[in-house]
Motif scaffolding. Sequence first.
Motif, PDB file in Angstrom:
ATOM      1  N   GLY A 335     -10.961  -7.975   2.342  1.00 25.34           N
ATOM      2  CA  GLY A 335     -10.366  -9.112   3.035  1.00 25.34           C
ATOM      3  C   GLY A 335      -8.975  -9.445   2.544  1.00 25.34           C
ATOM      4  N   GLY A 336      -8.479 -10.619   3.008  1.00 21.45           N
ATOM      5  CA  GLY A 336      -7.141 -11.055   2.663  1.00 21.45           C
ATOM      6  C   GLY A 336      -6.897 -11.205   1.179  1.00 21.45           C
ATOM      7  N   PRO A 337      -7.861 -11.823   0.405  1.00 19.06           N
ATOM      8  CA  PRO A 337      -7.644 -11.970  -1.036  1.00 19.06           C
ATOM      9  C   PRO A 337      -7.432 -10.630  -1.746  1.00 19.06           C
ATOM     10  N   ASP A 338      -8.148  -9.618  -1.300  1.00 23.85           N
ATOM     11  CA  ASP A 338      -7.977  -8.288  -1.911  1.00 23.85           C
ATOM     12  C   ASP A 338      -6.554  -7.777  -1.688  1.00 23.85           C
ATOM     13  N   ILE A 339      -6.025  -8.023  -0.494  1.00 25.63           N
ATOM     14  CA  ILE A 339      -4.664  -7.612  -0.182  1.00 25.63           C
ATOM     15  C   ILE A 339      -3.664  -8.365  -1.057  1.00 25.63           C
ATOM     16  N   ASP A 351      11.403  -1.095  -7.427  1.00 17.77           N
ATOM     17  CA  ASP A 351      11.645  -1.291  -5.987  1.00 17.77           C
ATOM     18  C   ASP A 351      11.068  -0.162  -5.132  1.00 17.77           C
ATOM     19  N   ASN A 352      11.082   1.057  -5.657  1.00 14.80           N
ATOM     20  CA  ASN A 352      10.642   2.203  -4.856  1.00 14.80           C
ATOM     21  C   ASN A 352       9.129   2.354  -4.835  1.00 14.80           C
ATOM     22  N   THR A 353       8.421   1.442  -5.480  1.00 19.18           N
ATOM     23  CA  THR A 353       6.963   1.569  -5.578  1.00 19.18           C
ATOM     24  C   THR A 353       6.292   1.009  -4.325  1.00 19.18           C
ATOM     25  N   MET A 354       5.299   1.735  -3.832  1.00 19.36           N
ATOM     26  CA  MET A 354       4.485   1.260  -2.715  1.00 19.36           C
ATOM     27  C   MET A 354       3.021   1.334  -3.123  1.00 19.36           C
ATOM     28  N   GLY A 355       2.135   0.896  -2.236  1.00 20.69           N
ATOM     29  CA  GLY A 355       0.722   0.898  -2.554  1.00 20.69           C
ATOM     30  C   GLY A 355      -0.110   1.543  -1.463  1.00 20.69           C
ATOM     31  N   ILE A 368      -5.611  -6.817   7.443  1.00 17.32           N
ATOM     32  CA  ILE A 368      -4.605  -5.954   8.082  1.00 17.32           C
ATOM     33  C   ILE A 368      -3.354  -6.765   8.415  1.00 17.32           C
ATOM     34  N   GLN A 369      -3.563  -7.981   8.873  1.00 16.00           N
ATOM     35  CA  GLN A 369      -2.431  -8.840   9.232  1.00 16.00           C
ATOM     36  C   GLN A 369      -1.629  -9.224   7.983  1.00 16.00           C
ATOM     37  N   ASP A 370      -2.338  -9.545   6.892  1.00 20.56           N
ATOM     38  CA  ASP A 370      -1.660  -9.932   5.659  1.00 20.56           C
ATOM     39  C   ASP A 370      -0.883  -8.757   5.043  1.00 20.56           C
ATOM     40  N   ALA A 371      -1.434  -7.550   5.186  1.00 17.27           N
ATOM     41  CA  ALA A 371      -0.774  -6.378   4.598  1.00 17.27           C
ATOM     42  C   ALA A 371       0.459  -5.979   5.390  1.00 17.27           C
ATOM     43  N   SER A 372       0.465  -6.267   6.677  1.00 17.12           N
ATOM     44  CA  SER A 372       1.563  -5.862   7.548  1.00 17.12           C
ATOM     45  C   SER A 372       2.684  -6.885   7.529  1.00 17.12           C
ATOM     46  N   SER A 376       6.921  -4.385   4.524  1.00 15.44           N
ATOM     47  CA  SER A 376       5.601  -4.196   3.926  1.00 15.44           C
ATOM     48  C   SER A 376       5.617  -2.995   2.977  1.00 15.44           C
ATOM     49  N   THR A 377       4.952  -3.148   1.852  1.00 17.46           N
ATOM     50  CA  THR A 377       4.887  -2.060   0.853  1.00 17.46           C
ATOM     51  C   THR A 377       3.497  -1.452   0.765  1.00 17.46           C
ATOM     52  N   LEU A 378       2.579  -1.882   1.633  1.00 20.40           N
ATOM     53  CA  LEU A 378       1.197  -1.418   1.544  1.00 20.40           C
ATOM     54  C   LEU A 378       0.819  -0.517   2.720  1.00 20.40           C
ATOM     55  N   LEU A 379       0.027   0.512   2.416  1.00 20.35           N
ATOM     56  CA  LEU A 379      -0.554   1.398   3.437  1.00 20.35           C
ATOM     57  C   LEU A 379      -2.060   1.326   3.289  1.00 20.35           C
TER      58      LEU A 379
END
Length: 423
Positions: A335-339, A351-355, A368-372, A376-379
């Motif tokens: 869920g959202g808290p995990d994101i 800066d170049n780090t993503m997840g 999904i909405q919170d990660a986007s 956004s740095t998350l996939l």
Amino acid sequence: MQSLLAWWSAGFLFGRCFVSVFGSGACDDCVGSYGFVFVVCLLAEAAYRAAATRFLLSCQKKPGKEKARLAGGCPAELTALLRRCVQTAAGKMKDIHDVGRDACARGGALNVLSNIGCMSINVTPHLVQLTYEAALKSFWRRRALEKFLRQVRISDRHLATWSQDEVKREFLDRTFAALQKSPSSNAVISNMAQALAEQSSFPDLENWEDSVVKIQAAKKAVKDLKEYLNAQKLSAEAAREREAIKEVAREQAQALQRARGTLSELGDRLALLTSKQGTQSGGYEYEAWFYDLINFFELEHRRPYVAAGRQIDGSLTIDGTTYLIELKFTEKPSGGPDIDIFRGKVESKADNTMGVFVSMAGFSSVAIQDASGKKSTLLLLDASHIYLILSGGMTCSEVIRRIRRHASQTGESYLPVAGFGGA
């Protein structure tokens, strides 16, 4: 004494007969080899005579009964000596005779061939004809042609059959007819073709009244031969390239087959883990399994570690970008808290780090909405992405690149497998 003389005579006659019998079967090309065996046999005979002489002298010094006993049979030392000499010579003779017989069979009745290594030229009837024409037109004087034929390993014995009243064309007709009787003569034809094609001048055709015509005809014959050889070379190179491509394809197919086998094993292991999904032990086993999958694709990575008091499930590097890894093997979607927690870990790094967040149970719509969103740095990857990788449809790095491209284009961190067909 009579018995000893009989053995002595037998040894002498055996040595002579051994040479005459085996030597009579020699072909002219094997004379040198048989000469060696002839010397061996003569040495055997000489050794026999010397031993027999020593034996006779020793017999004369023995008492009567002992002398008679010794003279009554063949002494063991002479028998052994003769046996060793004969066996050595006979073995050598058999080897030489077999080689000589094979060489004579290959050379044909005219003994045209000399010893020459095979060339990498395909000797076709057309090549033979072109070689014949080039040889005929490149030389006018008999001596010049004779010298050339000797250089390309036509034997002196065959050249000696060229009579004074036989013209060049007739002799070449006989020579090429003899060469074509045996496939092993292809080496000579190949050597001749190469030598003729390398000609740039024709000294034997100069200083004649019609030198211009002769040289023109020779140049055309050599040009035709060279073009044919070049075409053969290109064809051979193309064939080698095709074979190399096939070999690469075979290796890739074998590698893919091995990969599929290993991916299948990984898939079986994951299937066994599903019964433990949602448990702490299952989470640890899934973590180990995930990095076995990363190892399979030989991606640069780091296993779980702790940084600044925070547990990081590991990282991997693709195309110069480092991705922190978050793994969830729970029964409920993340869920959202995990994101939020994972984003905090990623944004605290360079800066170049993503997840890359991998949740086997998927994600809630809120997550999904919170990660986007902007920058956004998350996939986000779920079970469908993992099973796509296990099926061999895409590699791990290809899946991550595809989702990242989608995120760059739309700002959405999640792209279901069904949407991979788009841009």
